[in-house]
Design a protein around this motif. Structure first.
Motif, PDB file in Angstrom:
ATOM      1  N   GLU A 233      64.972 -37.867 -11.978  1.00 45.87           N
ATOM      2  CA  GLU A 233      65.383 -36.714 -12.222  1.00 45.87           C
ATOM      3  C   GLU A 233      64.070 -35.790 -12.121  1.00 45.87           C
ATOM      4  OE1 GLU A 233      66.813 -33.744 -16.126  1.00 45.87           O
ATOM      5  OE2 GLU A 233      66.860 -36.102 -16.162  1.00 45.87           O
ATOM      6  N   GLY A 234      63.882 -34.756 -11.311  1.00 49.66           N
ATOM      7  CA  GLY A 234      62.797 -33.924 -11.052  1.00 49.66           C
ATOM      8  C   GLY A 234      62.443 -34.183  -9.937  1.00 49.66           C
ATOM      9  N   SER A 235      62.528 -35.149  -9.124  1.00 52.65           N
ATOM     10  CA  SER A 235      62.168 -35.439  -7.844  1.00 52.65           C
ATOM     11  C   SER A 235      62.633 -34.447  -6.811  1.00 52.65           C
ATOM     12  CB  SER A 235      62.541 -36.677  -7.309  1.00 52.65           C
ATOM     13  OG  SER A 235      61.866 -37.868  -8.149  1.00 52.65           O
ATOM     14  N   LYS A 236      61.836 -33.810  -6.065  1.00 51.17           N
ATOM     15  CA  LYS A 236      62.242 -32.761  -5.037  1.00 51.17           C
ATOM     16  C   LYS A 236      61.806 -33.267  -3.765  1.00 51.17           C
ATOM     17  CE  LYS A 236      62.219 -28.907  -8.509  1.00 51.17           C
ATOM     18  NZ  LYS A 236      61.461 -27.440  -8.618  1.00 51.17           N
ATOM     19  N   ILE A 237      62.716 -33.236  -2.773  1.00 52.88           N
ATOM     20  CA  ILE A 237      62.420 -33.432  -1.368  1.00 52.88           C
ATOM     21  C   ILE A 237      62.428 -32.007  -0.605  1.00 52.88           C
ATOM     22  CG2 ILE A 237      63.254 -34.928   0.712  1.00 52.88           C
ATOM     23  CD1 ILE A 237      62.401 -36.484  -1.829  1.00 52.88           C
ATOM     24  N   GLU A 238      61.176 -31.995  -0.193  1.00 52.01           N
ATOM     25  CA  GLU A 238      61.156 -30.526   0.257  1.00 52.01           C
ATOM     26  C   GLU A 238      61.560 -30.758   1.981  1.00 52.01           C
ATOM     27  OE1 GLU A 238      60.398 -28.167  -1.508  1.00 52.01           O
ATOM     28  OE2 GLU A 238      59.629 -29.170  -3.152  1.00 52.01           O
TER      29      GLU A 238
END
Length: 588
Positions: A233-238
């Motif tokens: 949770e909170g991981s962002k794949i840009e």
């Protein structure tokens, strides 16, 4: 056509060549005869840590550490003087050890004079560490490797790979045994984006793409959405991120995948894809090999546990059978031991009664006394048997506790031996007693010592013929604080095999003199128990050349008392004890 015309007709320019060199995954350079750089590609400049403009026109001594530059100069000198190519490995010690593979060669003019020294190198520090870890795993004993050991090794391999390819995270997924899910095997590097113990359900239509050799996936495509559902949770794949999948195969079978994540697409280069693909093949083999052997080992462990259980049950069964046989043998033995003297008593009593009731049967005084002695001897036999059974039962059930008092053990044993002398002498046999010392005070139970000595003498009498000799010696070892008693006779020897079981309960050793005596097979068991209750030990000495020798020792120690008890055997007591103990020897 001259060279100038050929150059003019080339379809590429010097810029094209330099562009090609910029994309080669190696450090490439060109030096003049003086060791000054005339060209270096971007990868080489980045490794030195300077701009290309700050390197051109300078030597290694001006831009590199001395140890490194000395090695470069030595290699350049060989290329210049010997006009030949040179390949070598260069190990450079810094904060992190660096390893290089270097290839240098001369560029000559038409007269074969060296114009430039060209070369390229590749740092293979991470590759070396990966190969060493793989080598250690392959040469190790897989059967003894714990799961945590080889997963840690694979973790190190992936960490080194991540550092080499500049990725952010690498994760391994393996198919479960039903091929329904991909299970997260392990993740490493800077930022693990997956939750622990991830299980990704397989949509075989979507995952059919994984059966290709290599696969790029886009940040937003359908395949990646399946993985993204299991991100922390909170991981962002840009959008500028790069994702790469490499299949794990064993032959043609798909067993899992390697999921490589680059935080920034600019850090990604496909020049390592072939290296990664080869590594995936090795990791696949390794995992299959280790997992298979671990499954085999676990099955073997279960088999061994089952075998141990069955062996234990078999031993219990054998013990139960042995115990039952002991009971059967005991009952048979005891029935014989009791029946024989009781029958003799009954028959003799019947004869005596008949002689008194029937005047026709006349027994003189001598015959009457003989029959009465027979009654007495067999009564003693029954009494001895009962006493031995009661004594061993008490010992086996921990009811018997010996009361110890301080005695001169030499006098105790000597009195017991002398009390038997008359019986033995009257039957053309002899007994002798000898001792190294006249007084050794120790804690013992005199009654128990009498049973020990008399049982051993009785046993000797049974197995010696006329002119039989019995010798009893007392020896002392003050260093070990032990008193040793040796009892020898000149009867037939006892075999090594029989010597191991002679002290077992109800065991009788076959002997050609057996018919001259009777025995229940518990006398030596009782002796052994009484010796051990004195903290001693008894054994049969099988190394004597002839005859039989019993040896036992008891420790020389006293109880907390200065008083030394005096033990003596009353005359009537001597007679009774000898009559009882020797009652199963027919000749007495």
């Amino acid at each position: 056509m001259d060279k100038k015309s050929q150059i003019n007709q080339r379809l590429y320019t010097i810029e094209d060549l330099e562009c090609m060199l910029e994309h080669i995954p190696h450090e490439v350079w060109l030096k003049d005869k003086d060791g000054k750089y005339v060209y270096i590609n971007k990868r080489g400049a980045n490794k030195i840590g300077l701009d290309k403009k700050d390197i051109i026109g300078k030597s290694d001594k001006e831009i590199r550490p001395k140890e490194f530059s000395d090695k470069c100069d030595d290699a350049d000198k060989i290329v210049l003087e010997e006009k030949r190519a040179l390949f070598y490995e260069h190990e450079y010690y810094s904060d992190e050890d660096e390893f290089y593979r270097v290839y240098k060669f001369p560029i000559t003019d038409e007269n074969k004079n060296v114009k430039f020294i060209s070369g390229f190198s590749n740092e293979y520090s991470y590759s070396k560490k990966i190969n060493e870890e793989l080598e250690n795993l392959f040469i190790s004993n897989m059967e003894e490797l714990e799961h945590v050991e080889y997963t840690q090794s694979i973790y190190k391999i992936l960490n080194n790979l991540g550092s080499m390819i500049k990725s952010t995270s690498i994760s391994l997924f393996l198919l479960d045994k039903n091929c329904d899910n991909l299970k997260n095997y392990l993740s490493c590097n800077k930022n693990n984006i997956f939750c622990e113990n991830v299980k990704i359900p397989i949509d075989h239509n979507v995952f059919s793409k994984l059966y290709r050799d290599k696969l790029d996936i886009n940040v937003g495509d359908d395949l990646n959405l399946i993985f993204k559902k299991n991100y922390i949770e909170g991981s962002k794949i840009e959008s500028q991120s790069k994702l790469k999948i490499f299949p794990l195969r064993c032959k043609e079978d798909f067993i899992g995948l390697m999921y490589v994540y680059y935080e920034n697409d600019a850090k990604y280069t496909n020049v390592y894809d072939e290296v990664i693909n080869d590594l995936c093949i090795q990791i696949s083999r390794l995992i299959i090999n280790i997992e298979f052997k671990n499954k085999l080992r676990h099955r073997l462990i279960k088999f061994e546990e089952r075998a141990k259980y069955l062996q234990s049950e078999n031993e219990k069964l054998e013990e139960a059978i042995d115990a039952e046989m002991i009971k059967v043998n005991f009952l048979e033995n005891m029935s014989h031991e009791f029946r024989t003297p009781i029958n003799i008593i009954l028959m003799t009593a019947k004869l005596l009664i008949s002689s008194m009731e029937d005047n026709e049967i006349n027994l003189d005084r001598e015959k009457t006394i003989k029959y009465l002695k027979t009654l007495r001897q067999n009564g003693y036999r029954v009494l001895r048997l009962v006493n031995n059974i009661l004594d061993t039962t008490k010992i086996d059930n921990k009811y018997e506790k010996l009361q110890m008092t301080n005695h001169n053990i030499v006098n105790v044993i000597e009195d017991i031996v002398l009390s038997t002398a008359d019986y033995i002498k009257n039957k053309n046999k002899s007994i002798t007693f000898d001792t190294e010392e006249e007084e050794i005070v120790l804690a013992c139970n005199p009654d128990a010592m009498e049973k020990i000595i008399l049982n051993l003498i009785s046993n000797s009498l049974k197995f010696t013929g006329e002119d039989g000799q019995i010798e009893i010696d007392i020896k002392v070892n003050h260093e070990e604080s032990k008193l040793f008693v040796h009892l020898r006779n000149n009867g037939p020897s006892i075999s090594q095999e029989d010597s191991k079981k002679i002290f077992n309960r109800f065991v009788q050793v076959d002997n050609h003199l057996r018919r001259s005596s009777e025995g229940s097979g518990i006398g030596l068991y009782l002796v052994k128990s009484l010796v051990e209750m004195h903290d001693g030990e008894i054994w049969l000495n099988t190394e004597v050349e002839s005859g039989v020798e019993f040896i036992f020792y008891i420790p020389i120690k006293t109880i907390y008392s200065e008083e030394v008890m005096v033990h003596s055997i009353e005359d009537h007591s001597k007679i009774d004890k000898c009559n009882i103990e020797f009652s199963d020897v027919y000749s007495i």
